[in-house]
Motif scaffolding. Structure first.
Motif, mmCIF file in Angstrom:
data_model
loop_
_atom_site.group_PDB
_atom_site.id
_atom_site.type_symbol
_atom_site.label_atom_id
_atom_site.label_comp_id
_atom_site.label_asym_id
_atom_site.label_seq_id
_atom_site.Cartn_x
_atom_site.Cartn_y
_atom_site.Cartn_z
ATOM 1 N N ASP A 1 0.908 -1.202 0.040
ATOM 2 C CA ASP A 1 -0.004 0.151 -0.067
ATOM 3 C C ASP A 1 0.788 1.229 0.031
ATOM 4 O O ASP A 1 1.976 1.215 0.691
ATOM 5 C CB ASP A 1 -0.737 0.033 1.282
ATOM 6 C CG ASP A 1 -2.121 1.063 1.192
ATOM 7 O OD1 ASP A 1 -1.826 1.940 0.610
ATOM 8 O OD2 ASP A 1 -3.078 0.789 1.748
ATOM 9 N N GLU B 1 -11.661 -3.591 7.168
ATOM 10 C CA GLU B 1 -10.596 -2.629 6.768
ATOM 11 C C GLU B 1 -9.638 -3.181 5.811
ATOM 12 O O GLU B 1 -9.316 -2.304 4.799
ATOM 13 C CB GLU B 1 -9.957 -2.321 8.303
ATOM 14 C CG GLU B 1 -8.698 -1.122 8.057
ATOM 15 C CD GLU B 1 -8.058 -0.995 9.163
ATOM 16 O OE1 GLU B 1 -7.335 0.112 9.232
ATOM 17 O OE2 GLU B 1 -8.106 -1.727 10.186
ATOM 18 N N ILE C 1 -10.391 -2.939 2.349
ATOM 19 C CA ILE C 1 -10.521 -1.826 1.732
ATOM 20 C C ILE C 1 -9.075 -1.491 1.213
ATOM 21 O O ILE C 1 -8.665 -0.940 0.245
ATOM 22 C CB ILE C 1 -10.944 -0.528 2.818
ATOM 23 C CG1 ILE C 1 -12.291 -0.665 3.196
ATOM 24 C CG2 ILE C 1 -10.492 0.742 2.329
ATOM 25 C CD1 ILE C 1 -12.615 0.288 4.183
ATOM 26 N N ASN C 2 -8.137 -1.803 2.182
ATOM 27 C CA ASN C 2 -6.646 -1.842 1.758
ATOM 28 C C ASN C 2 -6.254 -2.617 0.625
ATOM 29 O O ASN C 2 -5.729 -2.343 -0.216
ATOM 30 C CB ASN C 2 -5.606 -2.579 3.042
ATOM 31 C CG ASN C 2 -5.700 -1.267 4.331
ATOM 32 O OD1 ASN C 2 -6.372 -0.281 4.045
ATOM 33 N ND2 ASN C 2 -5.519 -1.899 5.544
ATOM 34 N N ALA D 1 -8.046 -3.324 -1.912
ATOM 35 C CA ALA D 1 -8.593 -2.752 -3.352
ATOM 36 C C ALA D 1 -7.312 -1.697 -3.772
ATOM 37 O O ALA D 1 -7.294 -1.637 -5.036
ATOM 38 C CB ALA D 1 -9.773 -2.096 -2.919
ATOM 39 N N LYS D 2 -6.527 -1.445 -2.899
ATOM 40 C CA LYS D 2 -5.343 -0.344 -3.487
ATOM 41 C C LYS D 2 -4.347 -1.032 -3.920
ATOM 42 O O LYS D 2 -3.496 -0.399 -4.348
ATOM 43 C CB LYS D 2 -4.871 0.570 -2.096
ATOM 44 C CG LYS D 2 -6.408 1.272 -1.628
ATOM 45 C CD LYS D 2 -5.678 1.997 -0.326
ATOM 46 C CE LYS D 2 -6.893 2.619 0.431
ATOM 47 N NZ LYS D 2 -6.340 3.521 1.608
#
Length: 725
Positions: free
Chosen positions: A56, A131, A134-135, A137-138
């Motif tokens: 990330d 959470e 969400i991470n 997806a990056k």
């Protein structure tokens, strides 16, 4: 784009550790650790996923900022690198494999998590997976790269069932976190990494042991006791050829159990290719004696002690590092460290577990396993012996009938009749077990002997009886810090060796494994195992022509309610029978069956609720909650207080001026006394104890600690918690 796992302060990026290199290194090492229990692929996959979130841009920006480099191309959001791999596993690898790997990955720094958030809030896995998604997806591009590295694994090792899934996961987790620690250390601090694994091989320390034992046998006095000890040693070495598994070693006190059990372990390790020997001892008060004995034989540089009472000045950097993961040939530790690690959640506590695999474990004084946690302790013993290639030896003079323990192989042949041939004492019970003696009566009887030991049930009893004795009588209890107790035990041994007059009043801390030898012992009525252990401090070497005298007496006050009282009750029940023989092995078996049946809760229900009930089909486990409950010593009821004795004054000044450090707190562990929370609150309000802002409790008035009795807390009525031992 290149991603990094770790940076070096003040060094250019080209010297940093690439993320793919770190993941590959950890995967290789973790898989190697897991070979011993057929779980290499699982460890490999957990390793490739554990730092996935470091790809990330927020984490990469963090590395740039920490090294004062331009981070304008990166996000500056909150950094959480462990949840992304967990989310990937859950979303892509199925419910079983996915969730198993999610627990390991999410917890590789913070510790194995709970599933439910009721006790651990946002630290729960169910929350962190959101959470992590969400991470995830990056970092789609890096996810594709890592997913190609994963090996197919959908079901755990064949031996894994619903009831032991948590155990397997914890040892698998150990493989991951130790591999991660070691690779990170190798990159970040290669000098420190170089201190590891510099120990002699087990085969080399065995050579030292064999030479020592040959010399010891040749120089020992030709006594009946020493002749029997040689037979015990021979039986242990013969039994070492048996297949790995569960063994019992039932030897009367003074029979040379310590060295004979180590002989079995070394021969067995050589025969079956075992990796290390782990010697587990119930009390810190006796661990120094065993560690010194083994250190004199193997060399202290080859012994790693891991317990709270360790003298920090005796540690080398090598042994300190080895205590983190038990990567050494000989480990000496305590029941607390051993069993609490087996049910721990923190990475620092679990890290060592994979090094238990394929080892030999000696459980000394096995009868002292905590009754309130007997069920999970026995389950752990069974699990280690059955599925992880571990040989365990339950060594004691009073072999307990542990409920649900798998069948053990007794090392000593029945025809040896050790309890007949090693009988060195006569245990005398009073005619009426309902009529107490006064402390004045016991004191007067003790005064008639120049060398005598009296063991009582509580610290208050020890204090009261000692007050009635001559000035030179030694008081020994857990109101004395470890440093003080060690000094007194050494003085007692020296006086006995020189045949000087000596009288000692002690709590039960001298009973298990402390090698002292008095001609006469008095023992307050207690559990039969405690009485037998007290007898082991009497005529231990068999040098008296007559049998040593062990006088059991009924103390003025009954034992406090709880396990101590249950032990007394079951002893009285057996003593009322016409065929009662207090030092017969069959009597011990009957006693333990009665005792364990009287224990209301042996810990099985909580284990099932937290770690088994919701395994199938959900794999919902409460690792962190159970670890907080599984405590051999109730740290909620008691807290350690740093006392002012000997060298502690200078260390206390350091804590007060510069605050606690790892070094000064390690040294101060030898200068602590445990008191009940109730008593601590009272003494704080009276200004007798202060609490620093770091939560450290320190004795304020120097005269509260006496060379005679230790921490003087008997100036007012105390609760039961302050009385025991």
């Amino acid at each position: 784009m290149k991603y990094y796992a770790h940076s070096l302060e003040g060094k250019p990026q080209e010297t940093w550790q690439p993320l793919d290199e770190h993941l590959a290194n950890v995967a290789k090492l973790a898989a190697k650790f897991a070979e011993g229990f057929d779980s290499e692929d699982w460890a490999h996959n957990a390793a490739w996923l554990h730092d996935l979130g470091k790809a990330d841009s927020a984490f990469q920006g963090y590395l740039m900022r920490e090294n004062e480099l331009d981070d304008s191309d990166y996000d500056s959001g909150r950094i959480n690198h462990s949840s992304a791999g967990a989310a990937f596993a859950k979303e892509n690898l199925g419910n079983c494999a996915g969730l198993v790997l999610a627990y390991l990955t999410a917890g590789h720094h913070a510790g194995l998590p709970d599933w439910f958030s009721s006790d651990s809030g946002n630290a729960a896995l169910s929350v962190r997976l959101v959470e992590g998604g969400i991470n995830l997806a990056k970092i789609k591009q890096y996810v594709e790269f890592v997913s190609e590295k994963l090996l197919p694994c959908t079901t755990p090792a064949k031996f894994v069932k619903s009831e032991n899934l948590h155990f397997w996961m914890r040892i698998l987790y150990s493989c991951l976190v130790d591999a991660d620690f070691l690779d990170t250390e190798s990159f970040m601090d290669s000098k420190q990494s170089g201190y590891r694994a510099k120990f002699a091989k087990l085969s080399e320390v065995k050579t030292k042991f064999d030479l020592y034992m040959d010399s010891f046998a040749n120089s020992a006095e030709k006594t009946q006791v020493n002749s029997i000890r040689q037979k015990i040693l021979f039986a242990c070495r013969s039994a070492a050829n048996n297949p790995a598994g569960l063994f019992s070693l039932t030897v009367p006190t003074g029979g040379g159990k310590t060295l004979s059990s180590v002989a079995f372990a070394l021969d067995h390790a050589e025969k079956h290719g075992k990796s290390r020997i782990i010697y587990v001892i119930p009390y810190t008060s006796i661990i120094e004696q065993t560690a010194k004995t083994l250190g004199d034989i193997f060399g202290t540089e080859n012994i790693v002690e891991h317990h709270s009472n360790l003298d920090a000045d005796k540690e080398t950097q090598q042994t300190q590092l080895a205590s983190e993961n038990w990567d050494a040939p000989i480990i000496v530790t305590t029941n607390v460290q051993f069993f609490e690690s087996l049910y721990a959640a923190k990475s620092s506590r679990c890290r060592k577990l994979h090094n238990l695999v394929n080892s030999v474990v000696i459980l000394d004084e096995a009868q002292l396993l905590p009754p309130g946690l007997l069920d999970p302790c026995v389950k752990a013993i069974n699990e280690l012996a059955t599925n992880y290639g571990i040989t365990l030896v339950l060594a004691t003079a009073t072999q307990p009938a542990l409920p649900k323990l798998l069948k053990t192989h007794e090392i000593i042949p029945q025809e040896y009749k050790l309890y007949e041939h090693l009988k060195r004492t006569n245990i005398e019970f009073p005619e009426n077990l309902h009529t107490p003696s006064s402390w004045n009566d016991i004191a007067e009887k003790m005064k008639q002997h120049e060398q005598v030991l009296c063991i009582v049930n509580t610290r208050k009893d020890c204090h009261d009886l000692h007050a009635l004795m001559p000035e030179d009588t030694i008081h020994l209890s857990a109101l004395m810090c470890g440093e003080h107790r060690s000094k007194l035990i050494a003085e007692i041994k020296a006086s006995l060796k020189e045949d000087k007059p000596i009288r000692v009043v002690s709590t039960q801390l001298v009973e298990a494994g402390v090698d002292i030898d008095f001609p006469v012992v008095y023992r307050a009525l207690a559990g039969l195992d405690s009485i037998a252990q007290a007898a082991g401090r009497c005529n231990r070497e068999g040098k008296n022509k007559l049998l040593g005298k062990v006088h059991v007496f009924v103390p003025p006050k009954s034992a406090p309610p709880g396990l101590l009282r249950k032990g007394v009750d079951k002893t009285m029940e057996l003593a009322s029978l016409p065929d009662f023989v207090p030092d017969n092995p069959e009597t011990f078996t009957r006693y333990f069956r009665l005792f364990y049946n009287s224990v209301n809760d042996t810990g099985g229900k909580t284990l099932h609720e937290q770690l088994v009930k919701d395994v199938n089909p959900y794999i919902h486990l409460q690792f962190r909650s159970y670890a907080m409950e599984f405590k051999l010593i109730d740290d909620q009821a008691q807290r350690p207080v740093i006392v002012r004795y000997s060298k502690s004054e200078e260390l206390i000044k350091q804590v007060q001026i510069i605050g606690p450090t790892r070094e000064n707190m390690r040294k101060l562990q030898r200068y602590t006394v445990n008191l009940s929370v109730w008593k601590i609150d009272k003494m704080k309000s009276d200004g007798l104890i202060e609490e620093t802002r770091d939560g450290i409790l320190i004795q304020t008035m120097p005269n509260l600690y006496s060379d005679k009795i230790g921490f003087d807390i008997y100036k007012e009525t105390l609760p039961v918690e302050d009385l025991i031992q």
